[in-house]
Design a protein around this motif. Structure first.
Motif, short mmCIF file in Angstrom:
data_model
loop_
_atom_site.label_atom_id
_atom_site.label_comp_id
_atom_site.label_asym_id
_atom_site.label_seq_id
_atom_site.Cartn_x
_atom_site.Cartn_y
_atom_site.Cartn_z
N PHE A 165 -1.53 1.08 8.55
CA PHE A 165 -0.62 0.01 8.12
C PHE A 165 -0.50 -1.05 9.20
O PHE A 165 -0.43 -0.75 10.38
N ARG A 166 -0.43 -2.31 8.76
CA ARG A 166 -0.40 -3.43 9.71
C ARG A 166 0.81 -4.35 9.53
O ARG A 166 1.06 -5.21 10.37
N SER A 167 1.57 -4.20 8.44
CA SER A 167 2.77 -5.02 8.25
C SER A 167 3.80 -4.23 7.44
O SER A 167 3.46 -3.29 6.72
N VAL A 168 5.06 -4.65 7.57
CA VAL A 168 6.15 -3.93 6.93
C VAL A 168 7.25 -4.90 6.51
O VAL A 168 7.45 -5.93 7.15
N ALA A 169 7.94 -4.54 5.43
CA ALA A 169 9.14 -5.28 5.00
C ALA A 169 10.15 -4.23 4.56
O ALA A 169 9.81 -3.28 3.86
N ALA A 170 11.39 -4.39 5.00
CA ALA A 170 12.47 -3.49 4.61
C ALA A 170 13.60 -4.33 4.03
O ALA A 170 14.03 -5.31 4.65
N LEU A 171 14.06 -3.96 2.84
CA LEU A 171 15.08 -4.73 2.14
C LEU A 171 16.29 -3.85 1.83
O LEU A 171 16.13 -2.71 1.42
N PRO A 172 17.50 -4.40 2.03
CA PRO A 172 18.70 -3.59 1.80
C PRO A 172 18.98 -3.33 0.33
O PRO A 172 18.69 -4.16 -0.53
N MET A 173 19.54 -2.17 0.07
CA MET A 173 20.02 -1.80 -1.26
C MET A 173 21.54 -1.77 -1.15
O MET A 173 22.09 -1.00 -0.37
N ARG A 174 22.21 -2.62 -1.94
CA ARG A 174 23.67 -2.74 -1.84
C ARG A 174 24.36 -2.28 -3.12
O ARG A 174 23.87 -2.54 -4.22
N ASP B 204 0.81 -1.21 0.00
CA ASP B 204 0.00 0.00 0.00
C ASP B 204 0.85 1.27 0.00
O ASP B 204 0.36 2.35 -0.30
N ALA B 205 2.12 1.13 0.35
CA ALA B 205 3.06 2.25 0.31
C ALA B 205 4.46 1.68 0.18
O ALA B 205 4.74 0.58 0.64
N ALA B 206 5.33 2.45 -0.47
CA ALA B 206 6.72 2.04 -0.63
C ALA B 206 7.59 3.28 -0.53
O ALA B 206 7.18 4.37 -0.94
N GLY B 207 8.78 3.10 0.01
CA GLY B 207 9.71 4.21 0.12
C GLY B 207 11.14 3.74 -0.11
O GLY B 207 11.51 2.64 0.29
N VAL B 208 11.92 4.58 -0.77
CA VAL B 208 13.34 4.32 -0.98
C VAL B 208 14.10 5.34 -0.16
O VAL B 208 13.95 6.54 -0.35
N THR C 71 11.52 0.12 1.63
CA THR C 71 10.55 -0.25 2.65
C THR C 71 9.17 -0.36 2.03
O THR C 71 8.75 0.51 1.27
N LEU C 72 8.47 -1.45 2.36
CA LEU C 72 7.12 -1.70 1.87
C LEU C 72 6.17 -1.77 3.05
O LEU C 72 6.47 -2.41 4.06
N LEU C 73 5.02 -1.13 2.92
CA LEU C 73 4.00 -1.15 3.97
C LEU C 73 2.70 -1.71 3.41
O LEU C 73 2.34 -1.43 2.27
N ARG C 74 2.03 -2.50 4.26
CA ARG C 74 0.73 -3.06 3.89
C ARG C 74 -0.32 -2.69 4.92
O ARG C 74 -0.01 -2.59 6.12
N ALA C 75 -1.54 -2.58 4.45
CA ALA C 75 -2.65 -2.25 5.34
C ALA C 75 -3.23 -3.50 6.00
O ALA C 75 -4.15 -3.40 6.80
N ARG C 76 -2.67 -4.65 5.70
CA ARG C 76 -3.18 -5.89 6.29
C ARG C 76 -2.07 -6.64 7.00
O ARG C 76 -0.89 -6.51 6.67
N VAL C 77 -2.45 -7.43 7.96
CA VAL C 77 -1.52 -8.30 8.68
C VAL C 77 -1.22 -9.50 7.79
O VAL C 77 -2.08 -9.96 7.05
N GLY C 78 0.00 -9.99 7.85
CA GLY C 78 0.35 -11.19 7.11
C GLY C 78 1.69 -11.08 6.44
O GLY C 78 2.18 -9.98 6.17
#
Length: 173
Positions: A78-87, A8-12, A97-104
């Motif tokens: 927002f109910r869940s998040v994932a953050a991934l490294p940029m190398r 639902d949202a993403a940020g660099v 970083t990715l955000l979701r409005a749902r759990v899971g």
């Protein structure tokens, strides 16, 4: 990211010269959400520090490291998040970083795709700033070359004055 990863949202965020993460781009670009990415306790900061993906599938029961972030994220839906490294060249230079409005959880395939998109963003950044980087390297190389020429001249003059070979002159220099 939003379409392919059901986010639902993403940020660099990219590190500045002092290794402080700064938001480079966000989607959607709503002001409240933009500040969320830069929150001090955000999972993206942990991802940047460790160089490992950080995933929290339920921000209603967050990891203790980012409770404050979870509260702010929850306020924005927002109910869940994932953050991934940029190398780049083995060094972490930023975070997707990715955000979701749902759990899971994100699926393994989604996480692989997210990391691939983080890698593509890194390449795009490197290509954008490559021209500037090349000019800095060229200027540094020119200074080294100019310095080397001066040293070689001094070496020759010293060898002549001391009546020694150029290697001995360099040692004296």
């Amino acid at each position: 990211c939003l379409q392919q990863l059901d986010a639902d949202a993403a940020g660099v965020l990219v590190a500045d010269e002092r290794a402080v993460l700064r938001l480079l781009a966000a989607s959607p670009e709503h002001t409240a959400r933009v500040t969320l990415f830069e929150t001090t306790s955000a999972p993206g900061r942990w991802c940047f520090a460790t160089g490992k993906p950080v995933i929290d599938t339920d921000l209603d029961n967050p990891d203790p490291r980012w409770v404050a972030f979870a509260g702010l994220a929850g306020e924005q839906g927002f109910r869940s998040v994932a953050a991934l490294p940029m190398r780049a060249r083995g060094e972490v230079i930023g975070v997707l970083t990715l955000l979701r409005a749902r759990v899971g959880p994100f699926t393994g395939e989604q996480l692989r795709l997210a990391q691939a998109l983080a890698n593509v963003a890194t390449v795009a950044l490197l290509l954008r700033y490559d021209a500037g980087y090349r000019s800095v390297v060229a200027a540094q190389a020119q200074r080294v070359l100019t310095g080397r020429v001066a040293i070689e001249r001094a070496r020759g003059i010293l060898a002549e004055l001391l009546e020694v070979d150029v290697d001995t002159a360099l040692d004296e220099l």
